[in-house]
Design an enzyme around this catalytic site. Structure first.
Site, PDB file in Angstrom:
ATOM      1  N   HIS A  43      -1.433   0.047  -9.830  1.00 21.64           N
ATOM      2  CA  HIS A  43      -2.003  -0.884  -8.850  1.00 21.64           C
ATOM      3  C   HIS A  43      -2.675  -2.080  -9.546  1.00 21.64           C
ATOM      4  O   HIS A  43      -3.896  -2.240  -9.480  1.00 21.64           O
ATOM      5  CB  HIS A  43      -3.009  -0.154  -7.941  1.00 21.64           C
TER       6      HIS A  43
ATOM      7  N   ARG B 134       0.853  -1.182   0.000  1.00 24.75           N
ATOM      8  CA  ARG B 134       0.000   0.000   0.000  1.00 24.75           C
ATOM      9  C   ARG B 134       0.890   1.233   0.000  1.00 24.75           C
ATOM     10  O   ARG B 134       1.935   1.244   0.672  1.00 24.75           O
ATOM     11  CB  ARG B 134      -0.884   0.033   1.264  1.00 24.75           C
TER      12      ARG B 134
ATOM     13  N   GLU C 236      -3.917   7.174  -4.707  1.00 27.19           N
ATOM     14  CA  GLU C 236      -4.236   6.629  -6.037  1.00 27.19           C
ATOM     15  C   GLU C 236      -5.550   7.193  -6.550  1.00 27.19           C
ATOM     16  O   GLU C 236      -6.468   7.415  -5.753  1.00 27.19           O
ATOM     17  CB  GLU C 236      -4.316   5.099  -5.944  1.00 27.19           C
TER      18      GLU C 236
HETATM   19  C1  8YV Z   1      -7.122  -5.068  -5.648  1.00 27.97           C
HETATM   20  C2  8YV Z   1      -5.482  -5.240  -3.710  1.00 27.97           C
HETATM   21  O1  8YV Z   1      -6.764  -4.282  -6.731  1.00 27.97           O
HETATM   22  O2  8YV Z   1      -6.357  -7.213  -2.811  1.00 27.97           O
HETATM   23  C3  8YV Z   1      -5.867  -6.119  -2.593  1.00 27.97           C
HETATM   24  O3  8YV Z   1      -5.655  -5.714  -1.440  1.00 27.97           O
HETATM   25  O4  8YV Z   1      -4.837  -4.271  -3.529  1.00 27.97           O
HETATM   26  C4  8YV Z   1      -5.865  -5.594  -5.094  1.00 27.97           C
HETATM   27  O5  8YV Z   1      -5.901  -6.964  -5.238  1.00 27.97           O
HETATM   28  C5  8YV Z   1      -8.042  -4.276  -4.823  1.00 27.97           C
HETATM   29  O6  8YV Z   1      -8.165  -4.616  -3.503  1.00 27.97           O
HETATM   30  C6  8YV Z   1      -9.417  -4.334  -5.432  1.00 27.97           C
HETATM   31  O7  8YV Z   1     -10.080  -3.232  -5.068  1.00 27.97           O
END
Ligand code: 8YV
Length: 315
Positions: free
Chosen positions: A281, A234, A263
């Site tokens: 991302h 993150r 983001e």
């Molecule tokens: C996704 C992610 O893009 O799973 C996660 O925590 O960062 C990614 O797999 C995101 O969560 C989907 O909104």
């Protein structure tokens, strides 16, 4: 089966969106703040379950506006956008989609690792611009195999990254909140100690209040002008201002980033740097993995609705 009102927060994969609408009559929260406020004032009490993604989540205000909320079903392994402290206090169940995305996120960590050290994207731009013809050979890069790699957060994804990099003959060390007794990699007592002892620091720690700016100016300083930073976790885990300042001043050799603090905004200063690889991302973004995440999200929802508990609970 008793009827449970399901609220969709944020956009979801079309297959998930269709399933929750058809099977459970899910209603979508309006996107605009004014529409949201009115909607929640009128309907807030009706909803017992939210289905959302890691990108949106159920923050403090939204959770407070849903007094009968019992479960948050999260598409994604990260749930830092959901107020877990309030959820815990109110006994609200939160689920995520662990494990199914480990491979793809680890693959992207390795892709960034190889790209930043060997300058794959930069060299691709060099060829496209016609510089190979005009200027001759591309400058030399940095060897990627056999490096010292520090992994910050040796959880599900961190472990897969470590395994992948063992195949590149890398020396792995790690820092997590506590040393792990089922791994043989050396443990560093702090992020600074980890950074000081490695060539490449890979951030794989979960986001959230506990890890905010864990990689600060001190860690970047310890990594040093020959060091590289990779972040697939993150943006919040890294002090982005300190990172940009170090890159601009040549106090860090390069960075590979799939995630950012705000983001989809990426610091303007990074756009012109050739020693930085920037991705939007996309760690889990393959057809296969997103389909698996969708299946697990729906399985958690179905399980909650039929049994009152989820399969992969965070809380
Ligand atoms: C996704 C992610 O893009 O799973 C996660 O925590 O960062 C990614 O797999 C995101 O969560 C989907 O909104």
């Amino acid at each position: 089966m008793k009827s449970i009102a399901v609220l969709q927060v944020g956009p979801l994969m079309p297959t998930v969106q269709e399933s929750i609408t058809e099977e459970y009559g899910a209603v979508r929260l309006p996107d605009d703040p004014a529409g949201q406020e009115e909607f929640l004032r009128v309907h807030g009490r009706a909803f017992e379950v939210v289905v959302t993604s890691g990108k949106f989540g159920v923050g403090a205000d939204l959770m407070s506006a849903l007094p009968n909320l019992r479960a948050v079903i999260n598409f994604g392994v990260g749930y830092d956008t959901t107020d877990v402290a309030q959820a815990a206090e109110r006994g609200i169940t939160v689920s995520n989609t662990p494990d199914v995305l480990n491979d793809c996120v680890a693959d992207i960590a390795v892709a960034l690792y190889l790209d930043v050290l060997r300058k794959v994207s930069t060299a691709d731009r060099y060829v496209r611009r016609g510089d190979w013809l005009a200027k001759g050979n591309f400058p030399l890069a940095t060897k990627a195999s056999g490096r010292k790699v520090g992994i910050l957060g040796l959880g599900r994804i961190g472990r897969v990254i470590a395994r992948r990099l063992e195949g590149f003959d890398c020396d792995i060390s790690y820092h997590s909140r506590n040393p792990l007794d089922d791994v043989a990699y050396p443990y560093a007592a702090s992020p600074v100690e980890l950074a000081a002892g490695c060539d490449v620091l890979i951030v794989a720690a979960a986001g959230g209040p506990g890890s905010a700016k864990l990689v600060g100016a001190d860690v970047i300083h310890a990594l040093g002008p020959e060091g590289y930073l990779i972040n697939i976790a993150r943006g919040s885990v890294v002090d982005e201002e300190a990172l940009v300042a170090a890159l601009l001043a040549g106090r860090l050799a390069g960075a590979g980033l799939d995630v950012f603090a705000d983001e989809p905004k990426v610091p303007e200063d990074l756009l012109s740097l050739d020693n930085v690889v920037l991705l939007p991302h996309l760690g889990s973004g393959t057809h296969e993995t997103r389909a698996d995440m969708a299946v697990l999200t729906l399985a958690n929802l179905r399980s909650y609705i039929s049994t009152g508990s989820v399969l992969t609970a965070v809380l």
